[in-house]
Design a protein around this motif. Structure first.
Motif, PDB file in Angstrom:
ATOM      1  N   ASP A 627       0.880  -1.190   0.142  1.00  0.00           N
ATOM      2  CA  ASP A 627      -0.173   0.000  -0.007  1.00  0.00           C
ATOM      3  C   ASP A 627       0.863   1.174   0.036  1.00  0.00           C
ATOM      4  O   ASP A 627       1.054   1.861   1.035  1.00  0.00           O
ATOM      5  CB  ASP A 627      -0.837  -0.021   1.312  1.00  0.00           C
ATOM      6  N   PRO A 628       1.580   1.530  -1.231  1.00  0.00           N
ATOM      7  CA  PRO A 628       2.550   2.403  -1.274  1.00  0.00           C
ATOM      8  C   PRO A 628       1.897   4.000  -0.923  1.00  0.00           C
ATOM      9  O   PRO A 628       2.777   4.840  -0.466  1.00  0.00           O
ATOM     10  CB  PRO A 628       3.230   2.579  -2.549  1.00  0.00           C
ATOM     11  N   TYR A 629       0.712   4.069  -1.120  1.00  0.00           N
ATOM     12  CA  TYR A 629       0.311   5.401  -0.670  1.00  0.00           C
ATOM     13  C   TYR A 629      -0.768   5.653   0.668  1.00  0.00           C
ATOM     14  O   TYR A 629      -1.330   6.667   0.910  1.00  0.00           O
ATOM     15  CB  TYR A 629      -0.584   5.930  -1.940  1.00  0.00           C
ATOM     16  N   MET A 630      -0.278   4.866   1.582  1.00  0.00           N
ATOM     17  CA  MET A 630      -0.998   4.764   2.910  1.00  0.00           C
ATOM     18  C   MET A 630       0.207   5.328   3.680  1.00  0.00           C
ATOM     19  O   MET A 630       1.118   4.665   4.116  1.00  0.00           O
ATOM     20  CB  MET A 630      -1.384   3.529   3.210  1.00  0.00           C
ATOM     21  N   LYS A 631       0.135   6.588   4.049  1.00  0.00           N
ATOM     22  CA  LYS A 631       1.431   7.117   4.637  1.00  0.00           C
ATOM     23  C   LYS A 631       0.949   7.024   6.199  1.00  0.00           C
ATOM     24  O   LYS A 631      -0.406   6.866   6.592  1.00  0.00           O
ATOM     25  CB  LYS A 631       1.659   8.398   4.446  1.00  0.00           C
ATOM     26  N   PRO A 632       1.662   7.158   7.405  1.00  0.00           N
ATOM     27  CA  PRO A 632       1.540   7.102   8.550  1.00  0.00           C
ATOM     28  C   PRO A 632       0.379   8.179   9.247  1.00  0.00           C
ATOM     29  O   PRO A 632       0.431   9.183   8.763  1.00  0.00           O
ATOM     30  CB  PRO A 632       2.767   7.468   9.311  1.00  0.00           C
ATOM     31  N   GLY A 633      -0.490   7.604  10.115  1.00  0.00           N
ATOM     32  CA  GLY A 633      -1.563   8.284  10.411  1.00  0.00           C
ATOM     33  C   GLY A 633      -2.587   7.496  10.904  1.00  0.00           C
ATOM     34  O   GLY A 633      -2.293   6.475  11.428  1.00  0.00           O
TER      35      GLY A 633
END
Length: 695
Positions: A627-633
């Motif tokens: 999931d390369p576009y799921m950044k920390p958060g």
């Protein structure tokens, strides 16, 4: 015969042979005994008549004695016979949908005529009840929506039989089950003779898998109901509601043509002068004086429209110039013998009529007579000083910086990818807010080539069918926690684009191919085309994945592969890794430096390598993550009404995934309370196991 149609015959209780009188306790029985339901004529045809003073072919039930004998007259009855004098009563057509009970079609895999069904849904004369039917009373008309004044609100109506909200000549309600029906859907005869094919008969058929069928030859829409009229010999299909609609014999539309146009049945070789197509099974009208041919729907095509593939309006012309022209949508030749849309401001920009009116190209608005308003551009940021801006998505000022040492934890808030090279903006208040310079320049509103309506940039309040904090891109299918271009009013649900896909425009210069790429495939061609990188078909479950193609060498690539970073960085290598196709892999590329599996044989879709210096080789998923576009958060997962947090996977020991029960090797991990997951797919896999064991 039509198993859902019955005619009433009122019988007085005083004429009963038994001489019994009705008591108060037998009111319901008396009601049933007073109404006898007889079989209705099973064949429907058309007669000539007038509607609002204009000639039409009007649907009519043909009597057994009055049916014309000649084949050509069987479709159009021009006699003076009136409609049946008594108003028919109908029972709920529920049993016509009970295909799975039919012994002649045990697996529900074939077309089956309705009249061979064992279920009977007409009233029994002796018992006064309906055999094998859940609804005991006849349907009643809905007068409130049969009124012409109420027609603008017809979309509030949904027919249980055909599952559509199309307008109808009348509407009925089943007082027992509460379902509503089109008049045409309950009156459908078992056989119909249609003026479009005077020498053929179409019979009413059932089929359990409607999405596997073709299109209605009358409206050209996919048949999504289980019931349709069908001719096996010519493979003709038609919606029951379309089959019974009146057909204008003459259409007088001076805006399209100066002379009246006459209905021409059974045409299969004449090309339409408006769209240039030969639609063998579509109602066609002709003007013999001018040798003019036009399809019924093309008569009412708009003259001035705005399409997603061009920044100006385009208008219809009957006579494109006689020179070499290519369509601005499909990139194929435009024939000057037929009509097309052209731009009055740009030389040699022409579009096929059929391409210009596609649902993904045209927004459905006729703009003739409406003045063109100048486009209002809303800047995404305010420039405070040299290299300092105030972006609409952030409360603090941002300063321009040149990328230095690579840090894989420095992620752009808009596209969610690391800062590999080039310039970027960072927050001057030290709150870890970073934007690529190109992402910061992304406009607040955008018209994208793959969507007919304008899109608005959402910078943080994304939603995906109830889940909060992320979305799924409609072009590539990837989940993202970054910025999204979206149209919440999209009729099929949410339409959203991530920034990587939103930056794709025509012509698209893909670094992995020598020629420019275009969105030249039709939706039908995309369904069967394969991406030459990942080898996956163009359309997903929602039919929205798009493909780019080369018009010179037929190279095809999907948005998911085209928007992968062509150059990326690996934290243990000082050089850029270049994306390679799977076919470019050799035994020299060896093993993946992350998962330690063989590069050539382990996965499809390509890989990254540093061939010029140190021979580092990494799978795409291993370098960028699943999931390369799921950044920390964090985001809210509504399926279990929980908050799921995303963290960098940088602990000394890799955590154990509760979904796969393997160690998590991705760049990020998903955590819910005391559980850890590698990716979104692992969360869904865990949920499916929980639901299975709870049964």
């Amino acid at each position: 015969m039509n198993s859902s149609q019955v005619l009433p015959e009122v019988i007085s209780s005083s004429s009963s042979s038994s001489g019994e009188t009705t008591t108060d306790s037998g009111v319901e029985e008396e009601c049933h005994n007073q109404i006898i339901y007889e079989r209705m004529i099973s064949v429907g045809g058309f007669r000539e008549g007038e509607i609002n003073g204009k000639p039409f072919h009007i649907f009519n039930f043909l009597s057994e004695t009055g049916t014309p004998t000649s084949s050509s007259e069987a479709a159009i009855d021009s006699g003076d016979d009136d409609f049946p004098p008594s108003q028919p009563l109908f029972v709920c057509p529920y049993t016509r949908n009970m295909r799975w009970h039919n012994p002649k079609n045990p697996y529900g895999s074939d077309f089956l005529p309705v009249d061979v069904f064992p279920c009977q849904n007409f009233f029994n004369k002796r018992s006064g009840s309906v055999d094998n039917h859940r609804c005991k009373l006849p349907l009643v008309p809905l007068f409130w929506c049969n009124n012409q004044e109420c027609m603008p609100i017809y979309k509030e109506f949904s027919c249980f039989q055909c599952q559509s909200s199309e307008p109808s000549a009348g509407y009925y309600l089943c007082v027992t089950c509460g379902e509503k029906f089109h008049k045409e859907c309950i009156e459908t005869p078992l056989e119909i003779k249609h003026p479009s094919y005077p020498f053929l008969s179409l019979k009413l058929y059932n089929y359990p898998y409607p999405t596997a069928r073709g299109s209605c030859f009358r409206c050209q829409k996919r048949i999504l109901t289980q019931e349709c009229y069908y001719c096996p010999t010519n493979e003709l299909m038609m919606h029951p509601s379309c089959a019974m609609k009146p057909i204008p014999i003459v259409i007088d539309h001076p805006k399209r043509h100066l002379h009246p146009l006459t209905f021409f049945p059974r045409q299969n070789t004449l090309a339409c002068d408006v769209c240039g197509l030969v639609k063998e099974h579509f109602p066609t009208y002709v003007c013999a004086r001018c040798v003019f041919v036009v399809h019924q729907d093309c008569i009412y095509h708009p003259y001035v429209i705005k399409i997603s593939r061009h920044h100006h309006r385009v208008s219809f012309t009957y006579s494109p110039p006689s020179k070499k022209l290519s369509c601005g949508v499909c990139r194929r030749k435009v024939d000057s013998s037929y009509g097309a849309y052209s731009c009055n401001k740009c030389d040699d920009y022409f579009v096929h009529t059929k391409c210009a009116l596609r649902k993904d190209v045209w927004d459905g608005k006729e703009l003739e007579g409406i003045p063109e308003e100048p486009e209002i551009v809303v800047e995404p940021f305010e420039r405070i000083g040299d290299g300092v801006i105030l972006h609409f998505s952030h409360d603090h000022r941002l300063k321009l910086e040149i990328s230095g040492a690579y840090d894989e934890e420095k992620l752009c808030q808009a596209c969610s990818l690391p800062i590999y090279e080039g310039s970027y903006y960072y927050c001057m208040d030290q709150c870890d807010f970073i934007l690529h310079e190109a992402c910061a320049d992304a406009p607040r509103k955008k018209q994208h080539a793959i969507f007919a309506h304008p899109l608005t940039l959402n910078a943080g309040n994304t939603e995906w069918f109830g889940d909060l904090g992320y979305f799924c891109c409609s072009a590539c299918g990837r989940r993202s926690t970054g910025f999204a271009y979206e149209d919440p009013k999209h009729p099929w649900g949410y339409f959203q684009l991530d920034l990587r896909c939103a930056l794709v425009s025509e012509p698209f210069q893909y670094e992995g191919h020598e020629h420019p790429l275009f969105l030249a495939l039709t939706p039908e061609e995309e369904k069967s085309a394969l991406c030459q990188i990942c080898q996956e078909e163009g359309d997903n479950y929602s039919g929205q994945w798009n493909l780019l193609t080369c018009i010179e060498c037929n190279y095809i690539i999907c948005f998911k592969c085209a928007t992968l970073p062509y150059k990326a960085r690996y934290k243990y290598d000082n050089h850029f890794l270049i994306f390679r196709k799977k076919e470019e892999g050799t035994d020299n590329h060896g093993w993946c430096d992350v998962c330690e599996s063989k590069i050539v044989y382990s996965r499809k879709g390509g890989f990254y390598s540093c061939d010029d210096y140190c021979s580092t080789t990494v799978h795409v998923d291993c370098l960028l993550g699943k999931d390369p576009y799921m950044k920390p958060g964090q985001f809210k997962f509504t399926q279990r009404d929980v908050l799921i947090q995303i963290f960098h996977n940088k602990t000394m020991s890799r955590p154990l995934c509760h979904g796969t029960e393997y160690r998590c090797q991705d760049k990020v991990v998903f955590k819910e309370k005391n559980m850890t997951f590698c990716s979104f797919s692992c969360i869904y896999e865990y949920d499916s196991h929980c639901r299975l064991y709870s049964l």
